[in-house]
Write a protein that holds these residues in place. Structure first.
Motif, PDB file in Angstrom:
ATOM      1  N   TYR A  17       0.831  -1.200   0.000  1.00 54.33           N
ATOM      2  CA  TYR A  17       0.000   0.000   0.000  1.00 54.33           C
ATOM      3  C   TYR A  17       0.872   1.260   0.000  1.00 54.33           C
ATOM      4  O   TYR A  17       2.085   1.205   0.260  1.00 54.33           O
ATOM      5  CB  TYR A  17      -0.929   0.026   1.212  1.00 54.33           C
ATOM      6  N   ARG A  18       0.234   2.381  -0.291  1.00 53.33           N
ATOM      7  CA  ARG A  18       0.926   3.672  -0.231  1.00 53.33           C
ATOM      8  C   ARG A  18       0.017   4.705   0.430  1.00 53.33           C
ATOM      9  O   ARG A  18      -1.154   4.828   0.090  1.00 53.33           O
ATOM     10  CB  ARG A  18       1.333   4.144  -1.630  1.00 53.33           C
ATOM     11  N   LYS A  19       0.547   5.405   1.377  1.00 55.64           N
ATOM     12  CA  LYS A  19      -0.200   6.461   2.047  1.00 55.64           C
ATOM     13  C   LYS A  19      -0.289   7.687   1.143  1.00 55.64           C
ATOM     14  O   LYS A  19       0.632   7.963   0.360  1.00 55.64           O
ATOM     15  CB  LYS A  19       0.469   6.836   3.364  1.00 55.64           C
ATOM     16  N   THR A  20      -1.375   8.437   1.277  1.00 60.03           N
ATOM     17  CA  THR A  20      -1.539   9.644   0.470  1.00 60.03           C
ATOM     18  C   THR A  20      -1.590  10.918   1.297  1.00 60.03           C
ATOM     19  O   THR A  20      -1.300  12.005   0.790  1.00 60.03           O
ATOM     20  CB  THR A  20      -2.826   9.552  -0.381  1.00 60.03           C
ATOM     21  N   ASN A  21      -1.951  10.829   2.593  1.00 61.28           N
ATOM     22  CA  ASN A  21      -2.020  12.056   3.393  1.00 61.28           C
ATOM     23  C   ASN A  21      -1.512  11.876   4.820  1.00 61.28           C
ATOM     24  O   ASN A  21      -1.480  12.824   5.592  1.00 61.28           O
ATOM     25  CB  ASN A  21      -3.449  12.599   3.423  1.00 61.28           C
ATOM     26  N   ASN A  22      -1.118  10.617   5.167  1.00 60.86           N
ATOM     27  CA  ASN A  22      -0.602  10.330   6.515  1.00 60.86           C
ATOM     28  C   ASN A  22      -1.594  10.684   7.617  1.00 60.86           C
ATOM     29  O   ASN A  22      -1.206  10.953   8.757  1.00 60.86           O
ATOM     30  CB  ASN A  22       0.722  11.057   6.768  1.00 60.86           C
ATOM     31  N   GLY A  23      -2.886  10.698   7.275  1.00 58.04           N
ATOM     32  CA  GLY A  23      -3.900  10.975   8.273  1.00 58.04           C
ATOM     33  C   GLY A  23      -4.208   9.762   9.140  1.00 58.04           C
ATOM     34  O   GLY A  23      -3.707   8.653   8.906  1.00 58.04           O
ATOM     35  N   LYS A  24      -5.033   9.985  10.132  1.00 56.22           N
ATOM     36  CA  LYS A  24      -5.372   8.939  11.096  1.00 56.22           C
ATOM     37  C   LYS A  24      -6.052   7.751  10.437  1.00 56.22           C
ATOM     38  O   LYS A  24      -5.901   6.603  10.883  1.00 56.22           O
ATOM     39  CB  LYS A  24      -6.286   9.528  12.177  1.00 56.22           C
ATOM     40  N   TYR A  25      -6.798   8.002   9.350  1.00 59.92           N
ATOM     41  CA  TYR A  25      -7.565   6.941   8.697  1.00 59.92           C
ATOM     42  C   TYR A  25      -6.972   6.559   7.342  1.00 59.92           C
ATOM     43  O   TYR A  25      -7.636   5.913   6.542  1.00 59.92           O
ATOM     44  CB  TYR A  25      -9.022   7.393   8.539  1.00 59.92           C
ATOM     45  N   ASP A  26      -5.728   6.934   7.094  1.00 63.95           N
ATOM     46  CA  ASP A  26      -5.055   6.652   5.830  1.00 63.95           C
ATOM     47  C   ASP A  26      -4.134   5.441   5.996  1.00 63.95           C
ATOM     48  O   ASP A  26      -3.044   5.556   6.562  1.00 63.95           O
ATOM     49  CB  ASP A  26      -4.256   7.885   5.388  1.00 63.95           C
ATOM     50  N   CYS A  27      -4.594   4.284   5.531  1.00 67.23           N
ATOM     51  CA  CYS A  27      -3.777   3.057   5.550  1.00 67.23           C
ATOM     52  C   CYS A  27      -3.312   2.706   6.968  1.00 67.23           C
ATOM     53  O   CYS A  27      -2.156   2.314   7.177  1.00 67.23           O
ATOM     54  CB  CYS A  27      -2.579   3.176   4.633  1.00 67.23           C
ATOM     55  N   THR A  28      -4.189   2.845   7.950  1.00 65.60           N
ATOM     56  CA  THR A  28      -3.857   2.484   9.321  1.00 65.60           C
ATOM     57  C   THR A  28      -4.777   1.355   9.788  1.00 65.60           C
ATOM     58  O   THR A  28      -5.842   1.131   9.215  1.00 65.60           O
ATOM     59  CB  THR A  28      -3.996   3.697  10.255  1.00 65.60           C
ATOM     60  N   PRO A  29      -4.393   0.614  10.835  1.00 68.69           N
ATOM     61  CA  PRO A  29      -5.227  -0.500  11.299  1.00 68.69           C
ATOM     62  C   PRO A  29      -6.583  -0.028  11.810  1.00 68.69           C
ATOM     63  O   PRO A  29      -6.711   1.052  12.389  1.00 68.69           O
ATOM     64  CB  PRO A  29      -4.394  -1.113  12.433  1.00 68.69           C
ATOM     65  N   ALA A  30      -7.586  -0.846  11.577  1.00 68.31           N
ATOM     66  CA  ALA A  30      -8.935  -0.599  12.097  1.00 68.31           C
ATOM     67  C   ALA A  30      -9.318  -1.768  12.976  1.00 68.31           C
ATOM     68  O   ALA A  30      -8.878  -2.897  12.746  1.00 68.31           O
ATOM     69  CB  ALA A  30      -9.932  -0.455  10.942  1.00 68.31           C
ATOM     70  N   GLY A  31     -10.141  -1.516  13.998  1.00 72.62           N
ATOM     71  CA  GLY A  31     -10.540  -2.659  14.796  1.00 72.62           C
ATOM     72  C   GLY A  31     -11.277  -2.333  16.066  1.00 72.62           C
ATOM     73  O   GLY A  31     -11.491  -1.181  16.424  1.00 72.62           O
ATOM     74  N   CYS A  32     -11.662  -3.392  16.725  1.00 68.65           N
ATOM     75  CA  CYS A  32     -12.239  -3.346  18.062  1.00 68.65           C
ATOM     76  C   CYS A  32     -11.503  -4.397  18.870  1.00 68.65           C
ATOM     77  O   CYS A  32     -11.655  -5.601  18.631  1.00 68.65           O
ATOM     78  CB  CYS A  32     -13.746  -3.647  18.022  1.00 68.65           C
ATOM     79  N   TYR A  33     -10.675  -3.946  19.795  1.00 69.50           N
ATOM     80  CA  TYR A  33      -9.735  -4.838  20.463  1.00 69.50           C
ATOM     81  C   TYR A  33     -10.188  -5.274  21.857  1.00 69.50           C
ATOM     82  O   TYR A  33      -9.632  -6.200  22.428  1.00 69.50           O
ATOM     83  CB  TYR A  33      -8.366  -4.162  20.573  1.00 69.50           C
ATOM     84  N   ARG A  34     -11.185  -4.626  22.379  1.00 72.03           N
ATOM     85  CA  ARG A  34     -11.630  -4.945  23.733  1.00 72.03           C
ATOM     86  C   ARG A  34     -12.719  -6.017  23.714  1.00 72.03           C
ATOM     87  O   ARG A  34     -13.485  -6.117  22.763  1.00 72.03           O
ATOM     88  CB  ARG A  34     -12.171  -3.685  24.419  1.00 72.03           C
TER      89      ARG A  34
END
Length: 248
Positions: A138-155
């Protein structure tokens, strides 16, 4: 002979341009993943299989794929699962999971070749789940919080699930329903007069059940119009690969 070589090269090129998915069961017990393609999209691996504790499985989907992946718990020899059941069968083959179940959702190669992905608790919760991106794909385009970062519910939300939403087995909470599934009202289900972002606000509900989910898992969808703080995007390099982890 030349035709065979050409077909092999075409197959190899097709695979290299496909999205790789890795499903990993990090739970200390067996999980039965369910898979479902969006309308008109393929359903990988016939829609479901058994994944023993700490095992992984890899598959590929083509460009433009969209669909969902969810964990099923405590499935018996007849294919019936205590949560996430898809009709008393291990291979769901186009059937969705019965809520409550945690969902990993994907829409790949959309406008501008952008992927969209999220973890959703709109249909309730049964296990912690995480979406990772495979390094180098993958390649990031804006380095924002929701740009190519993990998503989830860990609890483990089963530990804090209100009794009126809890699904129990042998006295233990094994899943947590959504307010819509528990009460089936237009207000909780965001339908009828409440079917827009303006008229369906969990803060105006008789009881703000999504806040329980949101406080524990702030980057997962807690109800239908929770887009702003829950949708992740990414661009492939050339095609994004994803890892879905149960019990991360």
């Amino acid at each position: 002979m030349q035709l065979q070589i050409i077909l092999v090269l075409i197959g190899t090129l097709s695979l290299s341009l496909a999205h790789e998915f890795r499903l990993r069961n990090n739970c200390p017990f067996t999980v039965w993943p369910g898979l479902l393609g969006n309308p008109g999209k393929e359903t990988p691996l016939r829609g479901g299989f058994q994944l023993n504790k700490y095992e992984s499985k890899t598959f590929h989907v083509g460009r433009g794929w969209g669909g969902r992946i969810w964990p099923r718990r405590d499935c018996d020899g007849n294919g019936h699962c205590v949560s996430g059941d898809c009709g008393n069968k291990i291979e769901c083959n186009g059937a969705g999971g019965v809520p409550p179940a945690s969902l990993a959702e994907f829409t790949l190669d959309g406008w501008g070749d952008q992927d969209y992905y999220d973890v959703s608790l709109v249909d309730g919760y049964n296990l912690p789940i995480k979406i990772n991106l495979i390094p180098g794909t993958y390649r990031k385009t804006n380095n924002g919080k929701y740009d190519c970062t993990p998503a989830g519910c860990y609890r483990d939300l089963n530990e804090i699930c209100p009794n009126e939403l809890a699904v129990k087995q042998n006295g233990w909470t094994v899943a947590c329903k959504s307010a819509c599934a528990a009460f089936n009202t237009d207000e909780y289900c965001c339908r009828g007069a409440h079917n827009t972002p303006q008229t369906c606000k969990s803060s105006n509900w008789p009881h703000n059940y999504p806040a329980i989910y949101k406080q524990a898992c702030p980057e997962a969808y807690s109800y239908a119009y929770d887009d702003e703080l829950s949708t992740f995007t990414c661009h492939g390099n050339p095609e994004t690969g994803y890892e879905v982890v149960f019990c991360p």
